[in-house]
Enzyme design. Structure first.
Site, mmCIF file in Angstrom:
data_model
loop_
_atom_site.group_PDB
_atom_site.id
_atom_site.type_symbol
_atom_site.label_atom_id
_atom_site.label_comp_id
_atom_site.label_asym_id
_atom_site.label_seq_id
_atom_site.Cartn_x
_atom_site.Cartn_y
_atom_site.Cartn_z
ATOM 1 N N HIS A 112 79.337 28.085 16.294
ATOM 2 C CA HIS A 112 80.206 26.939 16.045
ATOM 3 C C HIS A 112 81.590 27.216 16.595
ATOM 4 C CE1 HIS A 112 77.375 25.606 12.635
ATOM 5 N NE2 HIS A 112 77.108 24.999 13.771
ATOM 6 N N GLU B 211 71.506 26.746 9.366
ATOM 7 C CA GLU B 211 70.856 27.941 8.782
ATOM 8 C C GLU B 211 69.983 27.528 7.597
ATOM 9 O OE1 GLU B 211 73.289 31.456 7.557
ATOM 10 O OE2 GLU B 211 71.979 31.419 5.799
ATOM 11 N N ASN C 5 81.777 29.330 7.916
ATOM 12 C CA ASN C 5 82.367 30.562 7.370
ATOM 13 C C ASN C 5 83.879 30.557 7.537
ATOM 14 O OD1 ASN C 5 83.127 32.860 9.502
ATOM 15 N ND2 ASN C 5 81.460 31.669 10.355
#
Ligand code: SF4
Length: 285
Positions: A40, A126, A230
């Site tokens: 990303h 994911e 994240n």
């Protein structure tokens, strides 16, 4: 001005392996596709496009014969392997070993009749992969407060075995809170609970270091892609401890004039942020 750069800032092991692998594959064969963005991060994707990598959203887009397709670190739902075989497409699998481990756990426990609670974002690629191993017997929890509704569902449906797992980049503190509530509520009803903390070590260390740095500085810069989950979590963690926290994708977004009044500046970067983006911010400071 003092600048503290996190030791864990930037590519993690899994991302590095996938990005380096993709570079090698496109040099070997121009007929190579990548299923979804390799990471990303816009800059990394653009660089690979320049080398000739073609990015696709589904295998149907491949019309050429003898094509190779790269699976990125996030992994894919299990039907993709079957579909690729049917279409004679060669898979080059860079699914991170930590993600493969979660697939294995989800597969094993769903076959053993466990109801699976997965902490994370339901639409994250994911998790779409992990969900494909849960055999329709699961729930995804993003916010801590959502767990109570799921507990009610477990109890009213007389379920007796529950497994708690997590997206690799989920917030550790939230995971622990969810675990606590589940343990407390399910033990009262004699419902078995198995907890597998599947947050990856690289994520755990990065989140911990972000927290430590944010407590010491007056201004905190988080570098990472706008769609990187994240990176978003690092921002949330830093913001909790340092009010003056910003999240930027590249140095162009940095309001350098504003920074002059601060003495200590912290820098952290997501697992999909390339070294060049970090270096640009450092040299600008
Ligand atoms: S964050 Fe962890 S699980 Fe995800 S790619 Fe990196 S090492 Fe693998």
């Amino acid at each position: 001005m003092e600048v503290i750069l996190g030791k864990t800032a930037g590519f993690c092991y899994g991302v590095k392996r996938a990005v380096e692998g993709a570079k090698t594959e496109i040099e070997k064969c121009k007929n190579t596709y990548c299923l979804g963005e390799i990471v990303h991060n816009k800059q990394v994707v653009e660089n690979l496009k320049k080398k000739g990598m073609k990015f696709i959203e589904n295998l149907e887009e491949i019309k050429q014969k003898d094509a190779n397709v790269i699976i990125r670190a996030h992994g894919v739902p299990k039907n993709i392997y079957k579909l690729a075989k049917e279409k004679n497409i060669k898979i080059i699998d860079y699914t991170c070993p930590n993600v493969l481990k979660i697939h294995e756990i989800a597969d094993k426990y769903s076959k053993d009749g466990y109801y699976i609670i997965l902490c994370g974002n339901k639409n994250h690629p994911e998790n779409l992969g992990t969900i494909s191993y849960c055999n329709q017997n699961y729930d995804v929890v993003e916010k801590e407060e959502e767990i109570n509704k799921i507990i009610d569902k477990i109890i009213s449906n007389n379920m007796d075995k529950v497994l708690l797992i997590s997206q690799t980049t989920y917030n550790l503190e939230k995971f622990k809170n969810i675990e606590k509530v589940l343990k407390n509520q399910l033990s009262k009803k004699n419902i078995e609970l198995i907890v597998k903390n599947t947050i990856c070590r690289a994520t755990e260390l990065r989140q911990k270091e972000t927290e430590e740095i944010a407590q010491k500085v007056d201004y905190m810069i988080i570098i990472g892609g706008k769609n990187s989950s994240n990176t978003k979590k690092l921002y949330e963690i830093a913001k909790k401890h340092c009010d003056n926290t910003v999240c930027i994708e590249t140095v162009k977004e940095l309001e350098i004039e504003k920074l002059k009044k601060f003495n200590k500046i912290g820098i952290m970067a997501g697992a999909s942020t390339p070294d060049e983006s970090i270096k640009d911010v450092l040299s600008s400071l």
